[in-house]
Design a protein around this motif. Structure first.
Motif, mmCIF file in Angstrom:
data_model
loop_
_atom_site.group_PDB
_atom_site.id
_atom_site.type_symbol
_atom_site.label_atom_id
_atom_site.label_comp_id
_atom_site.label_asym_id
_atom_site.label_seq_id
_atom_site.Cartn_x
_atom_site.Cartn_y
_atom_site.Cartn_z
ATOM 1 N N CYS A 103 0.599 -1.307 0.159
ATOM 2 C CA CYS A 103 0.166 0.178 -0.147
ATOM 3 C C CYS A 103 0.943 1.066 0.205
ATOM 4 O O CYS A 103 0.645 2.399 -0.441
ATOM 5 C CB CYS A 103 -0.833 0.215 1.211
ATOM 6 N N ARG A 125 2.341 1.640 -3.209
ATOM 7 C CA ARG A 125 1.015 1.810 -4.798
ATOM 8 C C ARG A 125 0.258 3.331 -4.851
ATOM 9 O O ARG A 125 0.469 3.806 -5.538
ATOM 10 C CB ARG A 125 0.037 0.215 -4.548
ATOM 11 N N PHE A 126 0.428 3.060 -3.151
ATOM 12 C CA PHE A 126 -0.943 4.415 -2.628
ATOM 13 C C PHE A 126 -0.138 5.937 -2.372
ATOM 14 O O PHE A 126 -0.568 6.941 -2.662
ATOM 15 C CB PHE A 126 -1.565 3.975 -2.568
ATOM 16 N N THR A 127 0.939 6.254 -1.708
ATOM 17 C CA THR A 127 1.596 7.312 -1.189
ATOM 18 C C THR A 127 2.309 7.619 -2.517
ATOM 19 O O THR A 127 2.796 7.086 -3.306
ATOM 20 C CB THR A 127 2.163 7.282 0.270
#
Lengths: 352, 234, 289
Positions: free
Chosen positions: C154, C157-159
């Protein structure tokens, strides 16, 4: 990376400085050898023994330099080949009563073959992958030595009788072995210089620097890479055999991963693409841990590690790899001045 | 209008060797300026000197601030977006991730900017989940420009956007660059081999030869110069 | 069959530990093309920190989190202070620096904590599960590793920071032009690697017992796992670590006397690599000429 050829001679400071420099080189080389021959008589037996080990490590590091410095392949497994050489000598002497000097060519042959066999799969690998393959050698060797007890004496190792000097020479064993090792070291450096300045050496360097161009030029990459591997392990194996003879004892625990790492460190510290650097590397491996022990009883290896860090910060190309180019640059700067004083060079000569 | 970027006596070095020997260049705010010259003349080096990628000497001022002593990332954060030679897209990341990276210095939500970029380059919207490496050369160039614009820069620096692209695609890209310059109110500094096309779109032009500025003026002046016509416009 | 499955499951549990350390190696390799030989000793040192905290009376999981934080900061500091000076030096110089770091950590740990072997508390009870196929401890280790993997996934991928780290690893020059401080990203990478290593150390310590040489073997297996998966592939590191864990267990049980376990495991891995020289998940690297 420094120009390999300019730092390849043991005592070379610069190329193409006319015939006088060649003479100077021979004189300097001769002086070093005379000094090296006189040294044991000025030192205690133990100090002579230490110096002998320095030279043995230097031969091993020289082998690694051929592979890492001149051919660009990093090996974490040369401790394993060192062990192979040591056990070749030990087994031949212990089981078959073969004289110690005759074990050296045997160790050379066996380690060359081992190296070539190892070099074949290693052809497919680069960088960290080659490191793993060679690391496997370093890790496997002590385990194998323990496993084949019948030959190797297992955990206890093998005790050898240290050879003494021929009767007509009135010197003790340690000083005699010092000279044996000195002769091998000088020969090894000569041979290495010949190989590296010759056709094979140029091929090694070409493959290191421009692998694709080298292949395109018709250099048989696979053959020379394997050859570099074999030559390299030959040197290291002979060093191992000498170590067995000089120490008079072999045991699996002396040939762990740490030894392989030490060779790599010695190689980097001296200068990987140099021949003379091997001696500095050997001295580093032998002396700095003892020195570290004197500095800090509690955490000697931390001191040793810190020494490695500081050296790499100060001289990332190793001692010889950093100092020699510096000296030859300085010489070149002085060169025109000298010419001017000699009265044959008043023309504009300030190339810098 | 005042220049947004000025170079005064700028020298640049690769290692020990001097490649630019003191050039003066000014980029007008809101305008498009082009650096022309043969291969190896030092155009790309000039752009690299601006962005702090190579060692340089002399004075470089951007929007009233000196750029010397600043790192490449600080210069980017000041508002200079550089699309380097070879485009510099992150080929292993998706189109959308590339655009998000463009907005790195803004630290806000990049979605609004992204919508605008997809407006300029609809093909990128279609491919937004694909890896940038899977894009065609023209698409990658569009992505590189879009990524640079995500920064909301005051100056867009483009190094040979036409390189390796088919003539038709080159024209498309230049049309979009011109449109972006007007709509985004961004100044453009361009290095270009295709001198005819570049002069047509630019306001000002500099001709660089072996590290010196040998001619400069309005794009029209240079386009009409007979010698330049002969050497560069053929 | 039952015994076989048992060995596989327990292999998964050690494999999870190798996978973690392998991931730490890969993380650093991707951004700097450097194999950090000190990774194992850094993990060992982190484990001693955890041990100190637990011995001082801190609840296990609090000590765990505190250790991760300390390791993260320590890892960043090591990158900035120790590694940065050889960032542009020849590879071998950087390799020697990590070897030096290995010696320093090992020696300092021996000096502070002595070379005596210590018990390390396990947060999981050792109860049999699924008809003795596996133990709660195995399951616990696998669960911790999974949670860590999901969090890392995560993060990357997302920050924005995670994305910027991937960009900096892939193309540092372009990343700088985007305004990404590449140096800081490297430091964060070392911090994360140190924290991941700390998890591996804390998970393995109850089994191997804590001493300054605890991580030597683990690092070898992790290195092998990382290469087996593909040194530049995080997924590869995890899969490779698991395969190595299971292989090691099976080789030790069925094939050969345990003193040759490591040798045989390494030879098997090399055979696989001869067939796939870039690892299972690696793609051929483009050579710079």
């Amino acid at each position: 990376m420094e120009d390999a050829s300019s730092t390849s001679g043991g005592f070379a400071l610069g190329r193409d400085r006319g015939p006088s420099l060649a003479v100077w080189r021979w004189l300097a080389g001769g002086a070093v050898i005379v000094l090296a021959a006189a040294l044991p008589f000025a030192l205690s037996k133990y100090e002579v023994f230490e110096l002998t080990l320095v030279m043995i490590y230097a031969i091993a590091v020289l082998g690694l330099n051929i592979l890492t410095g001149y051919n660009g392949q990093i090996s974490l497994g040369h401790g394993g080949f060192f062990a192979a050489g040591a056990y070749t000598a030990a087994i031949l002497m212990h089981r078959y009563g073969i004289p110690y000097w005759a074990t050296l060519p045997a160790a050379a042959l066996i380690c060359f073959v081992l190296g070539v066999l190892f070099g074949l799969p290693a052809l497919r690998f680069e960088g960290p992958y080659l490191a793993l393959v060679t690391l496997a050698m370093a890790v496997a060797m002590p385990q194998l030595l323990k496993y084949f007890e019948g030959w190797t004496g297992g955990q206890q190792g093998l005790n050898l009788t240290k050879p003494s000097a021929p009767a007509f020479l009135a010197i003790d064993r340690d000083r005699w072995l010092y000279f044996v090792v000195l002769v091998v070291l000088v020969a090894a450096m000569r041979i290495a210089a010949n190989i590296l300045n010759g056709r094979s050496g140029r091929a090694f360097v070409a493959i290191r620097d421009h692998p694709i161009a080298a292949a395109a030029m018709g250099i048989h990459t696979a053959r020379y890479k394997t050859l570099a591997f074999g030559t390299s392990t030959l040197f290291t194996g002979v060093a191992g055999a000498l170590a067995a003879i000089v120490i008079g004892y072999v045991a699996p625990e002396s040939f762990g991963l740490f030894l392989s790492l030490s060779f790599l460190v010695g190689s980097a510290v001296g200068g990987i693409a140099t021949i003379g650097g091997a001696i500095i590397g050997g001295a580093f491996i032998e002396y700095i841990p003892n020195l570290a022990n004197d500095i800090s009883d509690a955490a000697p290896w931390a001191v040793y590690g810190a020494a490695m860090l500081l050296l790499m910060y100060a001289m990332p190309n190793g001692v010889v790899g950093t100092v020699v180019p510096y000296v030859s640059r300085t010489l070149r700067r002085i060169g025109p001045l000298k010419a001017a004083f000699a009265g044959n060079g008043f023309a504009a000569n300030d190339e810098d | 209008m005042a220049p947004i970027l000025t170079l005064n006596g700028v020298k640049a070095f690769y290692g020990q060797s001097e490649v630019l020997h003191g050039i003066d260049v000014a980029v007008e705010e809101g305008g498009m300026t082009v650096l022309l010259g043969a291969n190896g003349a030092g155009k790309t080096t000039a752009l690299r000197a601006i962005c702090g990628v190579v060692r340089s000497d002399g004075e470089i001022m951007f929007a009233g601030k000196p750029l010397h002593g600043r790192s490449t990332e600080e210069i980017a954060a000041l508002g200079i977006a550089h699309v380097p030679e070879g485009r510099g897209t992150f080929v292993g990341l998706t189109v959308e991730e590339n655009l998000r990276l463009g907005a790195y210095t803004r630290r806000g939500r990049p979605d609004a900017g992204m919508g605008r970029m997809y407006g300029y380059f609809p093909i990128l919207a279609e491919r937004r989940r694909q890896q940038a490496g899977a894009l065609s050369g023209g698409e990658q160039q569009m992505l590189a420009i879009a990524r640079a614009l995500m920064m909301a820069p005051r100056l867009l620096v483009l190094d040979e956007p036409s390189f390796g692209l088919a003539p038709r695609i080159v024209e498309d890209i230049f049309v979009i660059i011109e449109r972006i310059r007007r709509e985004e109110r961004v100044s453009v500094l361009l290095v270009e081999q295709n001198a005819a096309l570049a002069l047509e779109l630019s306001d000002h032009a500099y001709l660089i030869e072996t590290g010196y500025v040998v001619a400069s003026g309005t794009a029209k002046q240079l386009a009409d110069d007979p010698q330049i016509r002969r050497s560069y416009l053929g | 069959m039952h015994e076989f499955l048992q060995q596989v499951f327990s292999g998964f549990s050690t494999g999870a530990i190798y996978a973690s350390l392998a991931l730490a190696l890969v993380m650093i390799y991707r951004s700097t093309e450097l194999v950090n030989f000190a990774q194992g000793e850094m993990a060992m040192f982190s484990t001693y920190i955890a041990w100190t905290l637990v011995s001082a009376g801190l609840p296990f999981w609090l000590a765990f989190l505190a250790t991760l934080t300390i390791s993260f900061i320590g890892g960043m500091a090591i990158e900035r202070i120790v590694i940065r000076p050889v960032e542009n030096a020849p590879v071998l110089a950087a390799v020697v620096v990590t070897i030096g770091l290995l010696l320093i950590f090992n020696s300092v740990a021996g000096w502070i904590y002595s070379y005596t072997v210590q018990d390390f508390p396990s947060p999981f009870h050792d109860r049999p599960l699924l008809g003795a196929l596996m133990t709660t401890r195995d399951l616990g280790v696998i669960a911790v590793t999974l949670v860590m993997l999901v969090l890392l996934f995560c993060f990357f991928r997302f920050t924005t920071t995670g994305l910027a780290m991937r960009a900096a690893a892939q193309n540092p020059a372009s990343a700088r032009l985007c305004g990404i401080p590449v140096g800081r990203m490297l430091a964060i990478g070392w911090g994360l690697a140190a924290a991941i290593g700390a998890i591996a150390g804390i998970m393995v310590a109850p089994v191997l017992f804590l001493d300054p040489n605890m991580m030597g073997g683990v690092l070898l297996y992790a290195f092998a796992g990382a290469l087996l998966g593909g040194i530049a592939s995080p997924i590869g590191a995890v899969v490779g670590g698991l395969i190595v864990g299971v292989t090691e267990n099976l080789v030790g049980t069925y094939l050969i006397a345990s003193q040759l376990k490591l040798t045989v495991a390494l030879i098997l891995i090399i055979i696989v690599l001869v067939v796939r020289p870039n690892g299972l998940f690696g793609t051929a690297t483009v050579r710079r000429v």
